[in-house]
Scaffold this active site. Structure first.
Site, mmCIF file in Angstrom:
data_model
loop_
_atom_site.group_PDB
_atom_site.id
_atom_site.type_symbol
_atom_site.label_atom_id
_atom_site.label_comp_id
_atom_site.label_asym_id
_atom_site.label_seq_id
_atom_site.Cartn_x
_atom_site.Cartn_y
_atom_site.Cartn_z
ATOM 1 N N ALA A 216 40.011 37.564 55.261
ATOM 2 C CA ALA A 216 41.102 36.782 55.836
ATOM 3 C C ALA A 216 40.672 36.139 57.149
ATOM 4 C CB ALA A 216 42.333 37.666 56.053
ATOM 5 N N ARG B 194 37.006 23.479 59.778
ATOM 6 C CA ARG B 194 36.950 22.254 58.975
ATOM 7 C C ARG B 194 37.839 21.166 59.573
ATOM 8 N NH1 ARG B 194 37.858 25.704 54.383
ATOM 9 N NH2 ARG B 194 35.765 26.430 53.875
ATOM 10 N N SER C 18 32.446 39.386 56.042
ATOM 11 C CA SER C 18 32.620 38.610 54.808
ATOM 12 C C SER C 18 31.949 39.250 53.602
ATOM 13 C CB SER C 18 32.052 37.198 54.984
ATOM 14 O OG SER C 18 32.741 36.505 55.969
ATOM 15 N N CYS D 232 35.535 44.914 46.928
ATOM 16 C CA CYS D 232 35.859 45.150 45.521
ATOM 17 C C CYS D 232 34.598 45.192 44.662
ATOM 18 C CB CYS D 232 36.841 44.106 45.006
ATOM 19 S SG CYS D 232 36.694 42.523 45.819
ATOM 20 N N VAL E 122 38.299 45.433 69.015
ATOM 21 C CA VAL E 122 39.488 45.124 69.798
ATOM 22 C C VAL E 122 40.284 46.413 69.914
ATOM 23 C CG1 VAL E 122 41.632 43.805 69.882
ATOM 24 C CG2 VAL E 122 39.504 42.712 69.133
ATOM 25 N N ASP F 81 44.484 42.342 54.151
ATOM 26 C CA ASP F 81 44.924 43.687 53.777
ATOM 27 C C ASP F 81 45.824 44.344 54.813
ATOM 28 O OD1 ASP F 81 43.311 43.239 51.622
ATOM 29 O OD2 ASP F 81 41.925 44.891 52.004
ATOM 30 N N TYR G 52 44.091 27.726 21.272
ATOM 31 C CA TYR G 52 43.866 28.471 20.041
ATOM 32 C C TYR G 52 42.636 27.974 19.301
ATOM 33 C CZ TYR G 52 43.789 29.634 15.171
ATOM 34 O OH TYR G 52 43.331 30.022 13.946
ATOM 35 N N TRP H 114 48.716 33.349 16.733
ATOM 36 C CA TRP H 114 49.726 33.704 17.747
ATOM 37 C C TRP H 114 48.994 34.494 18.825
ATOM 38 C CZ3 TRP H 114 54.561 31.770 17.670
ATOM 39 C CH2 TRP H 114 55.128 31.396 16.443
ATOM 40 N N ARG I 249 57.763 36.598 21.893
ATOM 41 C CA ARG I 249 58.703 36.487 20.765
ATOM 42 C C ARG I 249 59.510 37.758 20.609
ATOM 43 N NH1 ARG I 249 55.289 35.138 15.635
ATOM 44 N NH2 ARG I 249 57.225 35.651 14.582
#
Lengths: 468, 468
Positions: free
Chosen positions: B13, B23, B42, B46, B83, B294, B440, B448, B456
């Site tokens: 983040a 930028r 960075s 995960c 910090v 997070d 499909y 389906w 459905r």
């Protein structure tokens, strides 16, 4: 009083309609009769390339439900019975039982369902009817081609060669099938790039990938005739400029709606020759005639125009809607709102997908738009098996609304088109799409899913175009 | 006048915010200073399970961008700088440079970005700090675990054993990693089923599949202590009722927002302890303090409640939004509207995904709903490599609106959750979903798609519930 539902065509749309109507109404309320002129019912035509390629056991493996299974569910399915005329005025159809003396007779209906499907495009070329030229629309077609491939005839140098005419979905799928059979394959197409269902820049990526697979792809070359030997057997194709020798020639030119019966009965047809229906799949202007599957045109929700899309997934949905409505479901009429133009295909490990509008389709309906093309990967960059994928996105300049997406990539790229397809159904802008909460974990996606990367770039392009 | 943007935390983040702001604004307009207390910036937390499992080269492979790369882009990134206090009243933060004599000083800011991330749950159990107990949150954690796994210590019978505490995403991913390292793995979880992010019926499918992979999964068993040997080294875990021996114990209990600094500064925290922000990712009630990743709570668009979701994909989006807004993009403020609760994971070849609300979550916010559970396949039934997949769907009883979907299946099952995720963003009903034009072709889907099959059935359940 028992009503009678008569169905013309015993494949996906027709038999889905029959099954759904039977779920709602018992035989005392609704008699269901289906006429199929061929030898097979409820089969997967889209599976034929994989049967030909040897990946799938056929033809039985491609048959979803046998005639006996339909009959056990209370559907009176008559095989090898052709409907030769519709008489809407007197609510009857004329049938000929091909295996019972060819006798013709009329059958009355209360509800008529037209599910006559599509026929393959077969250009009138010299030699087109020669032995050795194969279509791939029916199971009989597939069996004839497989028999030829397995007959073991080789070219003079021991190499077996095949020419596929047409580089659309069926063409590239057949190219893969023939490669898997050990053939040296040449695909001949008159377009500037394979896959005219993609924009040319995306088609060029398919062209490069097919070259990398050893599939020769001849672009911008219209086949002018089939080359035949002294015995009248196909030995290749000619494009005027050049000749391409082949032991088998496969026609992969797509299909057109099979609506000759409907045309003769004066039913409304659209610009592609498909039947026109309302949203309940009732033929326009008719009270009790319904149509669905490959013989109809459907509304494209992005362009606002009707178009012909021959896909089993739509045919099954149409059948569901028709069956519900013929049976008069007390829950209310079912509708098929339209398509967004989604399609996915593969040739070897290349996956090709699209949804929404191409550039030329967007222009044709008066849309102004921005396009972006990004390259990303299917998984986190560091995760094994990550593969490249390209995404192109079109967004309306003024509104920022998504207009279409195209994907060319490797394994796990193609089905991501569904994200854009749902966004099109929902009318989302590309800016809205940048916030989509898509599944992320390293084996499944980069931290920015390729669809999000494309949406971000498209949103920036829209902002820039409006600001400039 | 040059303004200063100060960022606390140099991961997804924080550094996305820095990059995006850079930028838009050059260094003359905006000075960007980022403080990271750890050794890395960075990186993909995960990805740690796949590094531990040996599928991914680490730790470098997991680092998206090095400190030098950030600095080259004009971001003044200070590593190993913590910090220790926020002083919103005087617009300054107190820092300690861990590698420069531990001296503390104050740094002023015009814009403050809190991206302090999350810390792993570490229950206060006897022995929890013993050698041989590993977390998997940081790259240092990962390296320590890998060193232990490669040290070659074996149990008495030559089998190497691992216990994973917790059977959520990180727990099952670590179970896979340890299986790939040749360990006999026992996962101990206090819930009735693994994956409490799924409903119990779907979690039961995960349990069955994990058993089939040779992973012992102990359910309904809270770990009460770590077993240690005479040298004080972990040798297993105890649940009170039973003991599970292990050479390594891995904590896979998830994470909580790291918001101690924010709490001490009196910033608003939600029920999960995460910072509360507005849609522009500005901390509520603060003019020039932003937060993302997070350490925040986000709005769940289906439940209408805030929740903590620690996922890199959200953190990156937050960073984009914050960077755009701190830079004062003339195109207008960017926003993060919220999440729908999508997550996807895998353990060996089992794919697990969810989006929207579980049954208990839906009930907790006063929703009445119908549920359906279907089994289908990832490809056409006849296509090679087709694999089973289960889909559960929740729909609101009165409106028919989709509330959630869960998937447990094999290869190519998990990412289909994106279809439902987009439908949730769009507020679609399950009836509307039955008409979705999804990609499909036999190698990609049954005619389906499993999501359509579930929709459905859910639509039918809603109609029936309303009719009854």
């Amino acid at each position: 009083m028992t009503e009678r539902m008569v169905i013309v065509g015993g494949d996906a749309a027709g038999m889905s309609a029959a099954s759904q109507a039977r779920r709602i109404r018992n035989p005392d309320e609704l008699e269901i009769v289906a006429f199929e002129r061929g030898h097979f019912t409820s089969y997967s035509a889209c599976g034929i390339p994989y049967w030909v390629g040897g990946r799938v056991e056929g033809p039985d493996g491609l048959i979803a439900r046998s005639p006996e299974e339909h009959r056990r569910r209370g559907i009176d399915l008559r095989m090898r019975t052709e409907v030769t005329e519709l008489d809407p005025g007197r609510q009857r159809v004329r049938i000929v039982e091909r295996e019972h003396g060819e006798q013709a007779r009329w059958v009355d209906y209360d509800h008529l369902v037209l599910a006559t499907g599509a026929r393959p495009v077969r250009p009138r070329l010299p030699g087109i009817d020669a032995e050795g030229v194969y279509g791939v629309q029916t199971l009989d077609d597939g069996q004839a081609l497989i028999d030829a491939l397995e007959s073991g005839e080789h070219g003079r140098d021991g190499t077996r060669r095949a020419v596929v005419v047409g580089a659309g979905y069926i063409g590239v799928e057949m190219a893969e099938a023939l490669v898997e059979r050990g053939y040296r394959v040449t695909v001949v197409d008159r377009g500037p790039q394979p896959m005219s269902t993609l924009d040319p820049d995306m088609g060029a990526l398919v062209y490069e990938a097919m070259c990398g697979m050893g599939i020769e792809t001849v672009r911008g070359a219209a086949v002018t005739g089939i080359l035949t030997d002294e015995a009248g057997r196909a030995r290749g194709v000619s494009t005027g400029d050049a000749e391409y020798p082949a032991d088998v020639v496969v026609l992969g030119l797509g299909v057109r709606p099979e609506t000759e019966l409907a045309r003769r009965a004066g039913l409304p047809l659209g610009p592609s020759g498909g039947l026109l229906t309302d949203l309940a799949m009732r033929v326009r202007g008719q009270e009790n005639i319904w149509a669905g599957g490959d013989c109809v045109e459907v509304l494209n929700l992005v362009s606002g125009r009707t178009q012909h899309v021959a896909l089993g997934t739509h045919a099954n949905k149409h059948g569901q809607v028709i069956g519900t409505n013929v049976a008069g479901d007390p829950e209310g009429a079912a509708t098929f709102p339209g398509v967004v133009g989604t399609a996915v295909s593969k040739v070897c490990d290349l996956e090709i997908a699209r949804t929404g509008l191409l550039e030329r389709q967007a222009r044709a309906v008066g849309l102004q738009f921005e396009t972006v093309l990004i390259e990303s990967t299917t998984r986190a960059g560091y995760y094994p098996g990550t593969r490249p994928m390209h995404v192109k996105m079109l967004a309306e300049r003024r509104s920022g609304r998504l207009l279409g997406a195209q994907i060319v990539g490797r394994e796990n790229a193609g089905k991501r088109v569904d994200i854009a397809a749902v966004a099109l159904h929902a009318g989302m802008t590309v800016e809205q799409m940048t916030a989509l909460d898509l599944g992320y974990a390293p084996p499944f996606s980069p931290v920015w899913d390729p669809i999000l990367v494309a949406a971000r770039k498209a949103a920036a392009a829209v902002r820039e175009a409006r600001g400039g």
